[in-house]
Design a protein around this motif. Structure first.
Motif, PDB file in Angstrom:
ATOM      1  N   ARG A  71       0.711  -0.966  -0.014  1.00 51.96           N
ATOM      2  CA  ARG A  71       0.309  -0.190  -0.150  1.00 51.96           C
ATOM      3  C   ARG A  71       0.830   1.148  -0.020  1.00 51.96           C
ATOM      4  N   ARG A  72       2.597   1.533   1.060  1.00 47.99           N
ATOM      5  CA  ARG A  72       2.866   2.595   1.123  1.00 47.99           C
ATOM      6  C   ARG A  72       3.662   2.592  -0.520  1.00 47.99           C
ATOM      7  N   SER A 127       0.928   3.865  -3.034  1.00 47.72           N
ATOM      8  CA  SER A 127       0.456   5.678  -2.421  1.00 47.72           C
ATOM      9  C   SER A 127       2.055   6.697  -3.118  1.00 47.72           C
ATOM     10  N   LEU A 128       3.726   6.269  -2.990  1.00 50.20           N
ATOM     11  CA  LEU A 128       4.395   6.429  -3.619  1.00 50.20           C
ATOM     12  C   LEU A 128       4.791   6.826  -4.520  1.00 50.20           C
ATOM     13  N   GLN A 150       0.191   8.281  -6.158  1.00 52.45           N
ATOM     14  CA  GLN A 150      -0.915   9.656  -5.458  1.00 52.45           C
ATOM     15  C   GLN A 150       0.060  10.655  -5.684  1.00 52.45           C
ATOM     16  N   ALA A 159       1.027  14.512  -3.422  1.00 47.93           N
ATOM     17  CA  ALA A 159       1.187  14.517  -2.272  1.00 47.93           C
ATOM     18  C   ALA A 159       0.333  15.149  -1.572  1.00 47.93           C
ATOM     19  N   GLU A 217      -3.193  13.669  -1.731  1.00 49.19           N
ATOM     20  CA  GLU A 217      -3.355  12.582  -1.500  1.00 49.19           C
ATOM     21  C   GLU A 217      -2.706  11.511  -0.422  1.00 49.19           C
ATOM     22  N   ARG A 218      -1.031  11.690  -0.240  1.00 53.33           N
ATOM     23  CA  ARG A 218      -0.465  10.774  -0.045  1.00 53.33           C
ATOM     24  C   ARG A 218      -0.750  11.391   1.666  1.00 53.33           C
ATOM     25  N   TYR A 219      -0.940  12.272   2.177  1.00 50.36           N
ATOM     26  CA  TYR A 219      -0.970  12.752   3.301  1.00 50.36           C
ATOM     27  C   TYR A 219      -2.592  12.907   3.658  1.00 50.36           C
ATOM     28  N   GLN A 245      -4.281  10.842   3.161  1.00 55.80           N
ATOM     29  CA  GLN A 245      -4.321   8.841   3.350  1.00 55.80           C
ATOM     30  C   GLN A 245      -3.396   9.102   4.977  1.00 55.80           C
ATOM     31  N   PHE A 246      -2.233   9.068   5.478  1.00 56.67           N
ATOM     32  CA  PHE A 246      -1.443   9.112   6.180  1.00 56.67           C
ATOM     33  C   PHE A 246      -2.103   8.873   7.671  1.00 56.67           C
ATOM     34  N   LEU A 261       6.203  11.022   4.096  1.00 56.84           N
ATOM     35  CA  LEU A 261       5.600  11.137   2.650  1.00 56.84           C
ATOM     36  C   LEU A 261       6.270  11.422   1.415  1.00 56.84           C
TER      37      LEU A 261
END
Length: 197
Positions: A147-148, A151-152, A155, A157, A159-161, A163-164, A184
């Motif tokens: 998943r990580r 995401s990298l 997605q 930045a 979207e990554r933030y 999601q985190f 991130l």
């Protein structure tokens, strides 16, 4: 010396972690516990250092850690955080019995239960349900890593933030902004803008 009441509470955290997947009798849990050791680390203390052997897997009962890689240019890449009820190690070094490529250090004062690869294999041979437990935990780790990576790769930045923030709301409060930004893959300035937005 760890106070006995505190230690008993820590033991229950470990038991609760295992019993999310398999049920244990009191005798079985005492057997499991006999294969683990307990250790306290100070903030900024290394649990694993790249280049050293990393024979132990660590279950966090109190505190917060990070695993990271330093590239040839000296840039730090954070792979994982681990807070209470999570596991952390250098998986490649742990399973293959090779020198670590990752560093693991403490962001806060930290208490862990740890188990060596040899002890884990002996425990699994003696109590088969623990083999199933570790299999499920390893699979969960692979899923989280996939998943990580996705995401990298895919997605933005923003979207990554988000999601985190959705997955780990308590970490937003406990982690320095610079570490979240590194995790991130964004600058500190970008993170400040995302957090404000």
């Amino acid at each position: 010396m760890v106070p006995s009441a505190y230690k008993a509470g820590m033991e229950q955290l470990l038991r609760h972690q295992i019993e999310k997947i398999v049920q244990l009798t009191d005798d079985e849990f005492h057997l499991v516990l006999s294969y683990f050791s307990f250790r306290t680390y100070k903030k900024h203390q290394y649990v694993v250092q790249a280049g050293d052997m990393a024979p132990n897997d660590h279950f966090v009962v109190k505190g917060l850690l990070k695993s990271f890689y330093i590239d040839d240019d000296g840039k730090t890449h954070i792979l994982q955080f681990a807070m209470e009820d999570w596991w952390i190690s250098d998986p490649q070094a742990f399973h293959n019995r090779t020198p670590a490529t990752l560093h693991v250090d403490c962001i806060e004062d930290t208490d862990v239960y740890y188990i060596s690869i040899d002890s884990r294999e002996q425990l699994c041979a003696e109590l088969q349900k623990m083999e199933y437990f570790f299999l499920k935990k390893t699979a969960a780790g692979y899923i989280a890593l996939q998943r990580r990576i996705l995401s990298l790769l895919s997605q933005s930045a923003d979207e990554r933030y988000h999601q985190f923030a959705q997955l780990y709301p308590t970490l937003l409060q406990r982690l320095p902004k610079a570490l979240i930004a590194s995790y991130l893959g964004v600058s500190r300035e970008t993170l400040s803008r995302l957090a404000a937005g």
